[in-house]
Design an enzyme around this catalytic site. Structure first.
Site, PDB file in Angstrom:
ATOM      1  N   HIS A 364       0.810  -1.226   0.000  1.00  0.00           N
ATOM      2  CA  HIS A 364       0.000   0.000   0.000  1.00  0.00           C
ATOM      3  C   HIS A 364       0.842   1.274   0.000  1.00  0.00           C
ATOM      4  O   HIS A 364       0.298   2.384   0.070  1.00  0.00           O
ATOM      5  CB  HIS A 364      -0.900   0.038   1.229  1.00  0.00           C
ATOM      6  CG  HIS A 364      -1.926  -1.037   1.284  1.00  0.00           C
ATOM      7  ND1 HIS A 364      -3.212  -0.896   0.827  1.00  0.00           N
ATOM      8  CD2 HIS A 364      -1.844  -2.312   1.751  1.00  0.00           C
ATOM      9  CE1 HIS A 364      -3.882  -2.015   1.026  1.00  0.00           C
ATOM     10  NE2 HIS A 364      -3.084  -2.887   1.572  1.00  0.00           N
ATOM     11  N   LYS A 556      -7.851  13.857   4.847  1.00  0.00           N
ATOM     12  CA  LYS A 556      -6.969  12.683   4.793  1.00  0.00           C
ATOM     13  C   LYS A 556      -5.937  12.858   5.914  1.00  0.00           C
ATOM     14  O   LYS A 556      -5.862  13.904   6.521  1.00  0.00           O
ATOM     15  CB  LYS A 556      -6.266  12.561   3.424  1.00  0.00           C
ATOM     16  CG  LYS A 556      -5.599  13.843   2.975  1.00  0.00           C
ATOM     17  CD  LYS A 556      -5.103  13.763   1.528  1.00  0.00           C
ATOM     18  CE  LYS A 556      -6.231  13.807   0.500  1.00  0.00           C
ATOM     19  NZ  LYS A 556      -6.253  12.613  -0.350  1.00  0.00           N
ATOM     20  N   ARG A 557      -5.129  11.857   6.177  1.00  0.00           N
ATOM     21  CA  ARG A 557      -4.085  12.005   7.189  1.00  0.00           C
ATOM     22  C   ARG A 557      -3.160  13.137   6.777  1.00  0.00           C
ATOM     23  O   ARG A 557      -2.976  13.418   5.585  1.00  0.00           O
ATOM     24  CB  ARG A 557      -3.308  10.695   7.341  1.00  0.00           C
ATOM     25  CG  ARG A 557      -4.062   9.596   8.060  1.00  0.00           C
ATOM     26  CD  ARG A 557      -4.357   9.932   9.488  1.00  0.00           C
ATOM     27  NE  ARG A 557      -3.181  10.099  10.313  1.00  0.00           N
ATOM     28  CZ  ARG A 557      -2.715   9.190  11.188  1.00  0.00           C
ATOM     29  NH1 ARG A 557      -3.346   8.025  11.320  1.00  0.00           N
ATOM     30  NH2 ARG A 557      -1.662   9.406  11.929  1.00  0.00           N
ATOM     31  N   LYS A 562       1.154  14.375   0.992  1.00  0.00           N
ATOM     32  CA  LYS A 562      -0.240  14.684   0.610  1.00  0.00           C
ATOM     33  C   LYS A 562      -0.405  16.195   0.395  1.00  0.00           C
ATOM     34  O   LYS A 562      -1.400  16.654  -0.132  1.00  0.00           O
ATOM     35  CB  LYS A 562      -1.180  14.142   1.671  1.00  0.00           C
ATOM     36  CG  LYS A 562      -1.171  12.612   1.793  1.00  0.00           C
ATOM     37  CD  LYS A 562      -1.991  12.140   2.979  1.00  0.00           C
ATOM     38  CE  LYS A 562      -1.916  10.632   3.195  1.00  0.00           C
ATOM     39  NZ  LYS A 562      -2.712   9.824   2.255  1.00  0.00           N
ATOM     40  N   THR A 664      -8.416   6.703  -1.687  1.00  0.00           N
ATOM     41  CA  THR A 664      -9.773   6.152  -1.783  1.00  0.00           C
ATOM     42  C   THR A 664     -10.809   7.245  -1.528  1.00  0.00           C
ATOM     43  O   THR A 664     -11.913   7.196  -2.059  1.00  0.00           O
ATOM     44  CB  THR A 664      -9.954   4.990  -0.760  1.00  0.00           C
ATOM     45  OG1 THR A 664      -9.353   5.379   0.470  1.00  0.00           O
ATOM     46  CG2 THR A 664      -9.342   3.709  -1.261  1.00  0.00           C
ATOM     47  N   LYS A 668     -14.639   8.417  -3.369  1.00  0.00           N
ATOM     48  CA  LYS A 668     -15.866   8.748  -2.638  1.00  0.00           C
ATOM     49  C   LYS A 668     -16.374  10.132  -3.060  1.00  0.00           C
ATOM     50  O   LYS A 668     -17.573  10.330  -3.277  1.00  0.00           O
ATOM     51  CB  LYS A 668     -15.595   8.699  -1.132  1.00  0.00           C
ATOM     52  CG  LYS A 668     -15.169   7.338  -0.621  1.00  0.00           C
ATOM     53  CD  LYS A 668     -14.488   7.383   0.735  1.00  0.00           C
ATOM     54  CE  LYS A 668     -13.902   6.034   1.112  1.00  0.00           C
ATOM     55  NZ  LYS A 668     -13.016   6.085   2.322  1.00  0.00           N
TER      56      LYS A 668
HETATM   57  C1  LIG Z   1       4.377   0.859   9.900  1.00  0.00           C
HETATM   58  C2  LIG Z   1       3.453   2.001   9.956  1.00  0.00           C
HETATM   59  C3  LIG Z   1       2.507   2.027   8.798  1.00  0.00           C
HETATM   60  C4  LIG Z   1       1.132   1.975   9.042  1.00  0.00           C
HETATM   61  C5  LIG Z   1       0.244   2.010   7.971  1.00  0.00           C
HETATM   62  C6  LIG Z   1       0.751   2.077   6.688  1.00  0.00           C
HETATM   63  C7  LIG Z   1      -0.251   2.075   5.562  1.00  0.00           C
HETATM   64  C8  LIG Z   1       0.210   1.220   4.447  1.00  0.00           C
HETATM   65  C9  LIG Z   1      -0.441   3.429   5.074  1.00  0.00           C
HETATM   66  C10 LIG Z   1      -1.706   3.534   4.256  1.00  0.00           C
HETATM   67  O1  LIG Z   1      -2.772   3.620   4.791  1.00  0.00           O
HETATM   68  N1  LIG Z   1      -1.528   3.551   2.928  1.00  0.00           N
HETATM   69  C11 LIG Z   1      -2.633   3.945   2.103  1.00  0.00           C
HETATM   70  O2  LIG Z   1      -3.340   2.773   1.695  1.00  0.00           O
HETATM   71  C12 LIG Z   1      -4.499   3.119   0.928  1.00  0.00           C
HETATM   72  C13 LIG Z   1      -5.266   1.832   0.651  1.00  0.00           C
HETATM   73  O3  LIG Z   1      -4.603   1.068  -0.296  1.00  0.00           O
HETATM   74  C14 LIG Z   1      -4.118   3.861  -0.347  1.00  0.00           C
HETATM   75  O4  LIG Z   1      -5.289   4.230  -1.025  1.00  0.00           O
HETATM   76  C15 LIG Z   1      -3.287   5.089  -0.019  1.00  0.00           C
HETATM   77  O5  LIG Z   1      -2.825   5.696  -1.198  1.00  0.00           O
HETATM   78  C16 LIG Z   1      -2.110   4.702   0.871  1.00  0.00           C
HETATM   79  O6  LIG Z   1      -1.385   5.848   1.317  1.00  0.00           O
HETATM   80  C17 LIG Z   1       2.091   2.117   6.429  1.00  0.00           C
HETATM   81  C18 LIG Z   1       2.987   2.091   7.517  1.00  0.00           C
END
Ligand SMILES: CCc1ccc([C@H](C)CC(=O)N[C@@H]2O[C@H](CO)[C@@H](O)[C@H](O)[C@H]2O)cc1
Length: 824
Positions: A364, A556-557, A562, A664, A668
């Site tokens: 992701h 978004k975060r 971003k 995502t 929406k």
């Molecule tokens: C290790 C800490 C950590 C926690 C969460 C993440 C996630 C992968 C971050 C995340 O939410 N990525 C997002 O995933 C969405 C679903 O696929 C995508 O639509 C977003 O572009 C992506 O940033 C990475 C690293």
């Protein structure tokens, strides 16, 4: 309203009303007169659960009797939000419930505000898992979601003097009526300790792990209601508890504190969600969380399988598919090897055969800081047997596979090895995931291409067929039907009532894109939603906004890639121009932000502070005659997104090209008739391909442009010195015009200049301004805007999570779905 109750026949209003009162008295134990809103809500949920648990039992009976192949979705995060409206809408009893409550003098909307979001996730990855669960249940594919039953979800955000303050999110303080505990499926998981190598009389080696502790895993099931009750599957979340063999002897020996510490230590495992959404914490507790839920989930899968297969693993890979939601559950790979080899006594090769058949991995993010690597010494301490297994997997891979392909090429071995050599040896979880997975996918076409070409080039050369793409999607049940009933009504008329199941059918609205009546209907729906949001903004932020203004939204975060700070620079640019020319008239605009920053991410928190103090100044500057408003809505979460998205005109998707894997919220927004102002990044590319680039505002560098500028050497000063408008607004950050605490704002300027502007904000500024100009011009042309809004909303069929799930089913999981009849 459009959330019409087809099977309300099953439960007419009177029956529903009786049931609510029955549960109020007999389940909650209070009376109509005394009942609090929370009690009425719990009675409403109990009534809905009658239908839900019946469908769940039918579903589980069908899957068990047919011994179905099923997918198990392992994710450290499930961002479920609220369930009440979603479940009532999916059961098609929303209006029945609404009328029943009305007759009891209760407003259903007020009741639903009683529910706390189930915020067991950070952002995109967690919400995607929730949308996928909804689609799996709606499409009636046998599936189970596995995760962690965090006692505290993602922190609640409060804004104090413009700053983010984190507060604990004890979401189930008074319990949660949507979940049920399953003590009969408790698991016990070993951790710590050492491994003994035993040599059997026949000379064979046996590995015996002597764990230091045992952790009890208590499962909580949350039913996932498919649309129209097609099936009801479960999300099983594991809570950590001390085992019975809790060290009473330590306790009795007066070691009360140690005993208590041990108890507390075990309970902390599922205590709280790590609030980082793209930087790994590298904390031991984080790996313990990942191992704990992965092991409980695998044991649960084996227990269910052995109920009918009695430890004959010949059928295992035929019946079981396991999806790894990013690297967070990848420890499940060596754990399944350990369970099969050490506990089930299967040979290494047979076990590896099974493991490489059942697992698949979704990536992701490309952000290097988000790719998890664990120091070997942490494994030695926590998971000594798993480390041995990882070494064995790595040894065989390097000496059998890599050696065969690139004989003697140590550079290749160094690059592909699961172990990263160096002063502190690290375990690369992404490499382990790729080596053991049958399929590896990215989450949007451009992202999957970059995963192949930049993240895993050698692996994709080695195993080209393993790499694929599954573009993300979102559930139209929650993100259209439930949150935008006005629009749902229009689609019921134009596309028929099945559009929530066949989102492509919304294309039936496209021919009406220039029909004045339909345009008016469509924009009236939007305006009504904007009036509702304006009231919410007034209530939550005390800011008056004009629903006729253009609502420009970025939710978004908070992360530099971003580029919320690019949005802020444009707002400063607009403000500066308005101050410079008091006669200037612009399209009135309201910039709406919602964003949580990881608590340790200082610059992100400074950007939140900057948005608030600059917004405050602008909102109270009479000289600009309310033409510009800036709103930061606190505590952005799923239930707030459901209120904001239907009211948006502009969807800000402005990440540096190549950094947002998919996005995502972009989907929406488009579904709800907002126009995308964005870069050619992630799924934005596929969205404008469906809706028409002419109906959106694309700007900035492409992925290729970004790569070339980085390669050539990007110098932000070039843009700063060559663009007066840009220079002025960047310098404005380093002034005390907005706040006496100029340091926070100056830190943003510093990151953009001395800090090298890693996400190329300055390079895209001019193009971004031009895109906003185009948007303002189109917004002034109501018919043109309505055309674009309708074309976006009616062209989003591809982005239903049902399509994503069908892609996973056909390309990766190879599942069959089963109609659930009332058999028992
Ligand atoms: C290790 C800490 C950590 C926690 C969460 C993440 C996630 C992968 C971050 C995340 O939410 N990525 C997002 O995933 C969405 C679903 O696929 C995508 O639509 C977003 O572009 C992506 O940033 C990475 C690293």
């Amino acid at each position: 309203d459009a959330r019409a109750d087809k099977n309300s026949l099953k439960l007419d209003v009177n029956v529903f009303k009786e049931k609510i009162v029955h549960h109020l008295r007999c389940t909650i134990g209070t009376s109509e007169k005394k009942a609090s809103k929370l009690a009425w809500w719990q009675a409403l949920v109990a009534t809905a659960n009658e239908l839900i648990f019946d469908r769940l039992t039918q579903t589980q009976y069908t899957h068990a009797t047919k011994d179905t192949r099923a997918v198990h979705y392992l994710s450290a995060e499930f961002l479920m939000g609220r369930l009440t409206v979603n479940n009532l809408v999916s059961l098609e009893v929303y209006n029945t419930a609404k009328s029943a409550l009305q007759e009891l003098g209760i407003d259903i909307n007020e009741l639903c505000e009683e529910e706390t979001d189930m915020a067991l996730g950070n952002g995109g990855l967690g919400r995607l898992a929730a949308c996928f669960m909804d689609s799996l249940a709606t499409l009636a594919y046998p599936s189970v979601g596995y995760g962690i039953h965090y006692e505290n979800g993602l922190f609640r955000q409060e804004i104090r003097e413009g700053r983010q303050i984190e507060r604990p999110d004890s979401w189930r303080e008074y319990g949660c009526p949507w979940e049920v505990c399953r003590p009969e499926s408790v698991q016990e998981v070993p951790i710590g300790g050492f491994v003994e190598t035993q040599t059997a009389p026949d000379g064979s080696i046996r590995k015996v792990w002597h764990p230091e502790h045992m952790i009890k895993g208590v499962p909580w099931d949350i039913p996932v209601v498919g649309f129209r009750g097609a099936s009801v599957t479960i999300l099983r979340l594991w809570e950590s508890r001390p085992t019975e063999s809790f060290n009473w002897d330590v306790f009795n020996a007066g070691g009360y504190v140690d005993a208590q510490n041990e108890k507390a230590a075990v309970e902390t495992i599922s205590k709280v969600l790590y609030p980082n959404d793209s930087t790994e914490a590298g904390k031991m507790l984080r790996l313990t969380q990942q191992y704990f839920f992965s092991s409980c989930s695998l044991r649960d899968i084996l227990r269910r399988y052995n109920r009918t297969h009695f430890h004959d693993y010949g059928e295992f890979a035929k019946k079981i598919a396991i999806q790894l939601n990013d690297t967070h559950p990848v420890i499940a790979i060596p754990e399944l090897m350990r369970l099969l080899v050490d506990e089930e006594g299967i040979s290494w090769d047979a076990a590896w055969e099974i493991v490489t058949e059942v697992f698949s991995y979704t990536n992701h993010t490309l952000l290097p800081e988000a790719l998890e690597k664990w120091p070997v010494y942490i494994f030695e301490k926590l998971l000594p047997r798993h480390l041995e297994i990882i070494y064995e997997i790595n040894y065989r891979f390097l000496n059998e596979v890599v050696e065969a392909k690139w004989s003697g090429d140590d550079e290749k071995k160094r690059k592909l090895s699961i172990i990263e050599e160096g002063p502190c040896k690290m375990v690369r979880m992404a490499n382990l995931a790729v080596i053991a997975s049958r399929k590896i996918n990215g989450v949007a076409e451009i992202h999957s291409k970059l995963v192949r070409e930049n993240l895993f080039p050698e692996f994709s050369t080695l195993w080209p067929d393993r790499f694929c793409n599954v573009t993300n999607g979102v559930t139209p049940r929650r993100w259209m039907l439930a949150c935008n009933p006005g629009l749902a009504e229009l689609y019921n008329e134009i596309a028929g009532k099945d559009w929530p199941l066949h989102l492509d059918s919304c294309a039936a609205l496209r021919p009406y894109a220039d029909d004045p009546q339909i345009q008016k209907r469509f924009m009236d729906i939007k305006f009504k939603n904007k009036v509702a949001l304006a009231a919410e903004i007034k209530k939550l932020c005390g800011v008056e906004v004009d629903p006729h203004a253009m609502f420009d939204v970025q939710i978004k975060r908070l992360h530099e890639y971003k580029r919320q700070h690019l949005n802020l620079l444009y707002i400063l640019h607009l403000y500066r121009k308005l101050l410079a020319d008091p006669a200037m008239r612009i399209v009135p605009q309201v910039f709406i932000f919602g964003a949580k920053a990881a608590p340790a991410y200082t610059l992100a928190k400074n950007i939140i502070y900057a948005i608030n103090v600059i917004g405050d100044k602008i909102n109270n500057d009479y000289r600009i005659r309310n033409q510009l408003k800036v709103v930061f809505m606190p505590n952005y979460r799923v239930s707030l997104a459901e209120k904001i998205i239907p009211a948006a005109d502009i969807s800000e998707q402005i990440s540096t090209a190549g950094y947002e894997a998919s996005g995502t919220s972009n989907m929406k927004f488009s579904m709800n008739g907002a126009l995308t102002l964005g870069t050619m990044d992630g799924a934005n590319i596929e969205i404008v391909a469906e809706a028409g680039v002419e109906n959106n505002f694309i700007f900035g560098m492409s992925v290729k442009d970004v790569q070339e500028l980085k390669a050539k050497g990007y110098n932000p000063w070039d843009f700063y010195n060559s663009n007066q408008d840009l220079r002025a607004v960047v310098d404005w950050l380093d002034s005390d015009f907005f706040t006496e605490d100029r340091q926070a704002l100056a830190s943003i300027k510093h990151s953009l200049l001395e800090g090298g502007d890693p996400y190329m904000v300055l390079a895209d500024f001019a193009s971004y301004c031009a895109a906003h100009k185009r948007a303002e011009e189109m917004y002034a042309d109501k018919a043109r805007w309505a055309h674009a809004a309708i074309m976006n909303s009616a062209s989003m069929g591809k982005f239903s999570s049902d399509r994503s799930i069908e892609d996973y089913v056909h390309n990766i999981w190879k599942l069959k779905n089963y109609e659930i009849k009332d058999e028992i």
